[in-house]
Design a protein around this motif. Sequence first.
Motif, mmCIF file in Angstrom:
data_model
loop_
_atom_site.group_PDB
_atom_site.id
_atom_site.type_symbol
_atom_site.label_atom_id
_atom_site.label_comp_id
_atom_site.label_asym_id
_atom_site.label_seq_id
_atom_site.Cartn_x
_atom_site.Cartn_y
_atom_site.Cartn_z
ATOM 1 N N GLU A 32 55.078 -32.123 -7.045
ATOM 2 C CA GLU A 32 53.684 -31.814 -7.341
ATOM 3 C C GLU A 32 52.753 -33.006 -7.237
ATOM 4 O OE1 GLU A 32 53.168 -29.628 -10.945
ATOM 5 O OE2 GLU A 32 54.993 -28.482 -10.617
ATOM 6 N N HIS A 33 53.169 -34.180 -7.734
ATOM 7 C CA HIS A 33 52.261 -35.324 -7.820
ATOM 8 C C HIS A 33 53.082 -36.610 -7.803
ATOM 9 C CE1 HIS A 33 49.143 -37.984 -9.483
ATOM 10 N NE2 HIS A 33 48.284 -37.076 -9.054
ATOM 11 N N TYR A 34 52.497 -37.679 -7.275
ATOM 12 C CA TYR A 34 53.240 -38.937 -7.202
ATOM 13 C C TYR A 34 53.549 -39.525 -8.577
ATOM 14 C CZ TYR A 34 48.753 -41.331 -7.761
ATOM 15 O OH TYR A 34 47.542 -41.768 -8.222
ATOM 16 N N ASP A 35 52.901 -39.041 -9.633
ATOM 17 C CA ASP A 35 53.243 -39.487 -10.983
ATOM 18 C C ASP A 35 54.693 -39.167 -11.336
ATOM 19 O OD1 ASP A 35 50.700 -40.460 -11.303
ATOM 20 O OD2 ASP A 35 50.073 -38.974 -12.789
ATOM 21 N N GLU A 36 55.288 -38.200 -10.644
ATOM 22 C CA GLU A 36 56.697 -37.868 -10.875
ATOM 23 C C GLU A 36 57.577 -39.092 -10.614
ATOM 24 O OE1 GLU A 36 57.974 -34.249 -8.759
ATOM 25 O OE2 GLU A 36 55.840 -33.839 -8.524
ATOM 26 N N VAL A 37 57.261 -39.845 -9.582
ATOM 27 C CA VAL A 37 58.034 -41.039 -9.245
ATOM 28 C C VAL A 37 57.907 -42.070 -10.363
ATOM 29 C CG1 VAL A 37 58.333 -42.910 -7.578
ATOM 30 C CG2 VAL A 37 57.722 -40.619 -6.783
ATOM 31 N N LEU A 38 56.702 -42.211 -10.905
ATOM 32 C CA LEU A 38 56.502 -43.150 -12.010
ATOM 33 C C LEU A 38 57.336 -42.747 -13.218
ATOM 34 C CD1 LEU A 38 52.639 -43.645 -11.725
ATOM 35 C CD2 LEU A 38 54.452 -45.120 -10.858
ATOM 36 N N GLY A 39 57.413 -41.457 -13.503
ATOM 37 C CA GLY A 39 58.220 -40.983 -14.627
ATOM 38 C C GLY A 39 59.699 -41.264 -14.435
#
Length: 103
Positions: A32-39
């Motif tokens: 869904e969003h590149y924030d997934e990688v950060l998580g």
Amino acid sequence: FEVGPVFRAENSNTRRHLCEFTGLDLEMGITEHYDEVLGVTHRMFKHIFEGLEKRFPTELKAIRAQYHSEPAQITDEPCIIHWNDGLEMLREDGLEPGQFDDL
């Protein structure tokens, strides 16, 4: 994940390279969003650093006797500041960075 040696093969007459280190590579799909990688990376580093403290307290004590350090304090959730929000925070603090300046 992949952990492996990384080096820049410059001309040299030695067995080692000037730029040589162990790298950690991650490949994942973003749903869904590149924030997934950060998580994912946040949880991974939290796991690594907390695991080091639990599994190697004797070794860390010896290292810290020579090189002062404290155990890493890692939050449960990553702190994500998006570019425009970061610029606004800087402006609120009296700085005036350009839209594309290196922060």
